[in-house]
Design a protein around this motif. Structure first.
Motif, PDB file in Angstrom:
ATOM      1  N   PRO A 195       0.822  -1.213   0.000  1.00 41.47           N
ATOM      2  CA  PRO A 195       0.000   0.000   0.000  1.00 41.47           C
ATOM      3  C   PRO A 195       0.855   1.261   0.000  1.00 41.47           C
ATOM      4  O   PRO A 195       1.984   1.269   0.511  1.00 41.47           O
ATOM      5  CB  PRO A 195      -0.800  -0.117   1.309  1.00 41.47           C
ATOM      6  N   ALA A 196       0.332   2.331  -0.554  1.00 43.24           N
ATOM      7  CA  ALA A 196       1.034   3.611  -0.552  1.00 43.24           C
ATOM      8  C   ALA A 196       1.260   4.078   0.878  1.00 43.24           C
ATOM      9  O   ALA A 196       0.377   3.976   1.739  1.00 43.24           O
ATOM     10  CB  ALA A 196       0.224   4.646  -1.323  1.00 43.24           C
ATOM     11  N   GLY A 197       2.464   4.571   1.150  1.00 44.48           N
ATOM     12  CA  GLY A 197       2.802   5.076   2.471  1.00 44.48           C
ATOM     13  C   GLY A 197       3.192   4.026   3.487  1.00 44.48           C
ATOM     14  O   GLY A 197       3.461   4.349   4.647  1.00 44.48           O
ATOM     15  N   ALA A 198       3.257   2.781   3.074  1.00 46.22           N
ATOM     16  CA  ALA A 198       3.552   1.694   4.002  1.00 46.22           C
ATOM     17  C   ALA A 198       5.048   1.499   4.196  1.00 46.22           C
ATOM     18  O   ALA A 198       5.858   1.863   3.345  1.00 46.22           O
ATOM     19  CB  ALA A 198       2.931   0.392   3.504  1.00 46.22           C
ATOM     20  N   SER A 199       5.399   0.899   5.317  1.00 49.78           N
ATOM     21  CA  SER A 199       6.745   0.383   5.557  1.00 49.78           C
ATOM     22  C   SER A 199       6.666  -1.128   5.375  1.00 49.78           C
ATOM     23  O   SER A 199       6.004  -1.826   6.146  1.00 49.78           O
ATOM     24  CB  SER A 199       7.207   0.725   6.975  1.00 49.78           C
ATOM     25  N   PHE A 200       7.334  -1.620   4.332  1.00 52.68           N
ATOM     26  CA  PHE A 200       7.211  -3.022   3.922  1.00 52.68           C
ATOM     27  C   PHE A 200       8.594  -3.645   3.936  1.00 52.68           C
ATOM     28  O   PHE A 200       9.544  -3.074   3.389  1.00 52.68           O
ATOM     29  CB  PHE A 200       6.619  -3.092   2.517  1.00 52.68           C
ATOM     30  N   ALA A 201       8.723  -4.798   4.569  1.00 54.63           N
ATOM     31  CA  ALA A 201      10.031  -5.442   4.707  1.00 54.63           C
ATOM     32  C   ALA A 201      10.049  -6.800   4.024  1.00 54.63           C
ATOM     33  O   ALA A 201       9.103  -7.587   4.155  1.00 54.63           O
ATOM     34  CB  ALA A 201      10.382  -5.613   6.178  1.00 54.63           C
ATOM     35  N   LEU A 202      11.139  -7.059   3.305  1.00 54.67           N
ATOM     36  CA  LEU A 202      11.407  -8.385   2.741  1.00 54.67           C
ATOM     37  C   LEU A 202      12.492  -9.040   3.573  1.00 54.67           C
ATOM     38  O   LEU A 202      13.603  -8.518   3.670  1.00 54.67           O
ATOM     39  CB  LEU A 202      11.891  -8.263   1.300  1.00 54.67           C
ATOM     40  N   LEU A 203      12.173 -10.160   4.192  1.00 52.81           N
ATOM     41  CA  LEU A 203      13.146 -10.891   4.991  1.00 52.81           C
ATOM     42  C   LEU A 203      13.487 -12.200   4.306  1.00 52.81           C
ATOM     43  O   LEU A 203      12.613 -12.903   3.813  1.00 52.81           O
ATOM     44  CB  LEU A 203      12.588 -11.194   6.387  1.00 52.81           C
ATOM     45  N   TRP A 248      17.366   4.998  10.342  1.00 53.81           N
ATOM     46  CA  TRP A 248      15.947   4.655  10.428  1.00 53.81           C
ATOM     47  C   TRP A 248      15.119   5.813  10.959  1.00 53.81           C
ATOM     48  O   TRP A 248      13.946   5.963  10.603  1.00 53.81           O
ATOM     49  CB  TRP A 248      15.760   3.399  11.271  1.00 53.81           C
ATOM     50  N   GLN A 249      15.703   6.642  11.804  1.00 59.19           N
ATOM     51  CA  GLN A 249      14.992   7.832  12.268  1.00 59.19           C
ATOM     52  C   GLN A 249      14.719   8.791  11.114  1.00 59.19           C
ATOM     53  O   GLN A 249      13.628   9.349  11.001  1.00 59.19           O
ATOM     54  CB  GLN A 249      15.798   8.522  13.371  1.00 59.19           C
ATOM     55  N   TYR A 250      15.728   8.992  10.242  1.00 65.27           N
ATOM     56  CA  TYR A 250      15.526   9.840   9.059  1.00 65.27           C
ATOM     57  C   TYR A 250      14.355   9.314   8.234  1.00 65.27           C
ATOM     58  O   TYR A 250      13.460  10.065   7.820  1.00 65.27           O
ATOM     59  CB  TYR A 250      16.759   9.833   8.143  1.00 65.27           C
ATOM     60  N   LEU A 251      14.382   8.025   7.973  1.00 65.56           N
ATOM     61  CA  LEU A 251      13.394   7.443   7.068  1.00 65.56           C
ATOM     62  C   LEU A 251      11.991   7.491   7.656  1.00 65.56           C
ATOM     63  O   LEU A 251      11.014   7.741   6.938  1.00 65.56           O
ATOM     64  CB  LEU A 251      13.791   6.005   6.734  1.00 65.56           C
ATOM     65  N   ARG A 291       6.478   9.811   7.569  1.00 67.22           N
ATOM     66  CA  ARG A 291       5.374  10.544   8.186  1.00 67.22           C
ATOM     67  C   ARG A 291       5.088  11.847   7.439  1.00 67.22           C
ATOM     68  O   ARG A 291       3.943  12.202   7.201  1.00 67.22           O
ATOM     69  CB  ARG A 291       5.687  10.856   9.655  1.00 67.22           C
ATOM     70  N   GLU A 292       6.142  12.573   7.081  1.00 69.30           N
ATOM     71  CA  GLU A 292       5.963  13.901   6.499  1.00 69.30           C
ATOM     72  C   GLU A 292       5.558  13.861   5.029  1.00 69.30           C
ATOM     73  O   GLU A 292       4.794  14.706   4.574  1.00 69.30           O
ATOM     74  CB  GLU A 292       7.260  14.702   6.656  1.00 69.30           C
ATOM     75  N   ARG A 293       6.081  12.903   4.269  1.00 69.23           N
ATOM     76  CA  ARG A 293       5.845  12.866   2.820  1.00 69.23           C
ATOM     77  C   ARG A 293       4.899  11.766   2.371  1.00 69.23           C
ATOM     78  O   ARG A 293       4.527  11.707   1.201  1.00 69.23           O
ATOM     79  CB  ARG A 293       7.168  12.672   2.076  1.00 69.23           C
ATOM     80  N   GLY A 294       4.546  10.853   3.265  1.00 65.76           N
ATOM     81  CA  GLY A 294       3.771   9.694   2.841  1.00 65.76           C
ATOM     82  C   GLY A 294       4.596   8.752   1.993  1.00 65.76           C
ATOM     83  O   GLY A 294       4.080   8.046   1.116  1.00 65.76           O
ATOM     84  N   LEU A 295       5.898   8.740   2.237  1.00 64.88           N
ATOM     85  CA  LEU A 295       6.828   7.922   1.459  1.00 64.88           C
ATOM     86  C   LEU A 295       6.576   6.435   1.713  1.00 64.88           C
ATOM     87  O   LEU A 295       6.390   6.008   2.847  1.00 64.88           O
ATOM     88  CB  LEU A 295       8.263   8.270   1.875  1.00 64.88           C
ATOM     89  N   THR A 296       6.562   5.645   0.639  1.00 67.26           N
ATOM     90  CA  THR A 296       6.495   4.187   0.756  1.00 67.26           C
ATOM     91  C   THR A 296       7.924   3.659   0.820  1.00 67.26           C
ATOM     92  O   THR A 296       8.757   4.020  -0.009  1.00 67.26           O
ATOM     93  CB  THR A 296       5.779   3.573  -0.462  1.00 67.26           C
ATOM     94  N   VAL A 297       8.208   2.802   1.801  1.00 68.44           N
ATOM     95  CA  VAL A 297       9.557   2.281   1.988  1.00 68.44           C
ATOM     96  C   VAL A 297       9.532   0.761   1.931  1.00 68.44           C
ATOM     97  O   VAL A 297       8.833   0.115   2.714  1.00 68.44           O
ATOM     98  CB  VAL A 297      10.161   2.745   3.331  1.00 68.44           C
ATOM     99  N   LEU A 298      10.278   0.213   0.972  1.00 71.74           N
ATOM    100  CA  LEU A 298      10.443  -1.245   0.888  1.00 71.74           C
ATOM    101  C   LEU A 298      11.893  -1.569   1.215  1.00 71.74           C
ATOM    102  O   LEU A 298      12.812  -1.075   0.558  1.00 71.74           O
ATOM    103  CB  LEU A 298      10.078  -1.758  -0.499  1.00 71.74           C
ATOM    104  N   THR A 299      12.070  -2.410   2.230  1.00 68.14           N
ATOM    105  CA  THR A 299      13.401  -2.709   2.750  1.00 68.14           C
ATOM    106  C   THR A 299      13.704  -4.189   2.679  1.00 68.14           C
ATOM    107  O   THR A 299      12.842  -5.022   2.979  1.00 68.14           O
ATOM    108  CB  THR A 299      13.499  -2.283   4.240  1.00 68.14           C
TER     109      THR A 299
END
Length: 327
Positions: free
Chosen positions: A32-40, A179-182, A187-195
């Motif tokens: 989803p847009a704005g989500a923090s998504f992790a691939l392990l 991780w604090q930066y990200l 929160r501020e930009r609605g950035l989607t992050v896939l890690t």
């Protein structure tokens, strides 16, 4: 591919092979847009290959993928404008200064001069590198280079950020700062992050965790749901010698090998665990209880540790992190 307006990333039945080896096997997922998504997953699980497909660097053999609504095969230029990428291996030009690296990136993305200058100043401030703006990158520590790479990836204000093992080899303080930066940007930009990462603690707060092994997705959910469904309490032990290891393997059917030396067995049954320790305690160099964690989820699903690496490599990474410096 069906349109999903609230999805930042859509992957449908993607398969990628390198010769006879299948790196991705019918992989499907939605972020989803704005989500923090992790691939392990361990090394070789297919994480980097999937990132390569989503970044338009590798065409899938079968299936389709889209980022920010742009098909990565049919609309690669549009897709690239929506993403920022921090690769596992550094791709900075260490002969240039921090500013020059960002300036070149801005030029590649066609950013106007005034906007480029404003964003470079903001990006360097975000990652606390203003003091080294005009220093040559070759003089930077590992942590400083990684922070500059994050600044570069964010310079053109992407909607999606891909991070492929972004903190490997960095000290704990630098990892926490990154991780604090990200999280601030998310929160501020609605950035989607896939890690993609080996470090379990870095994704405990992710919105969704996808576990991938041998090119296949084997589980996906929130961290809490995964631990509730698959997590177990494990007892991990280090036998004193091969004779002790052989005796444990012969007498405990549920035991699993962890690398070359350590062993693990389920510890939910307290009576069975007590009986095991009573029998083998004097033949063990190390005993550790592991509560239900994402690491134990992976162990339960695959029979292997997520960090499928030799202890020597792990120690080398820690040493590299210490050399990375705290600047």
């Amino acid at each position: 591919m069906n349109a999903q307006p609230d999805a930042a990333i859509v992957v449908s039945n993607v398969t990628v092979s390198y010769g006879a080896k299948r790196a991705l096997d019918d992989v499907s997922l939605t972020v989803p847009a704005g989500a923090s998504f992790a691939l392990l997953g361990p090394n070789g699980a297919g994480k980097t290959t999937l990132i390569s497909v989503l970044c338009t660097l590798r065409r899938p053999d079968r299936g389709s993928a889209a980022v920010a609504g742009a098909d990565v095969v049919r609309m690669p230029t549009q897709a690239r404008r929506s993403i920022g990428v921090v690769f596992q291996d550094s791709s900075l030009d260490d002969r240039l200064s921090a500013w020059e690296n960002l300036e070149f990136h801005g030029l590649v993305y066609g950013m106007p001069k005034k906007r480029r200058r404003t964003m470079i100043e903001a990006a360097l401030a975000l990652v606390e590198l203003e003091e080294w703006t005009h220093d040559i990158v070759r003089s930077f520590s590992g942590g400083m280079r990684r922070r500059l790479e994050i600044a570069r990836a964010l310079l053109h204000e992407p909607r999606i950020l891909f991070l492929d093992e972004p903190t490997v080899g960095l000290d704990a303080q630098t990892r926490q700062r990154i991780w604090q930066y990200l999280e601030t940007l998310r929160r501020e930009r609605g950035l989607t992050v896939l890690t993609t990462t080996h470090y379990i603690e870095e994704v405990e707060d992710a919105d969704s965790v996808c576990i991938i092994d041998q090119g296949r997705i084997i589980a996906q959910d929130t961290p809490a749901a995964l631990k509730e469904r698959f997590g177990q309490r494990w007892l991990t032990v280090l036998p004193q010698d091969q004779e002790a290891a052989d005796a444990i393997l012969a007498s405990v059917p549920q035991v699993r090998r962890l690398g070359a030396q350590r062993l693990a067995l389920p510890a939910e049954d307290e009576a069975a665990t007590d009986a095991f320790l009573s029998t083998f305690r004097d033949r063990l160099s190390e005993v550790r209880f592991q509560p239900p964690t994402l690491e134990s989820v992976f162990l339960s699903l695959t029979g292997r540790e997520l960090r499928d690496r030799a202890d020597g490599q792990r120690d080398a990474e820690k040493a590299a992190g210490r050399r990375g410096g705290q600047r």
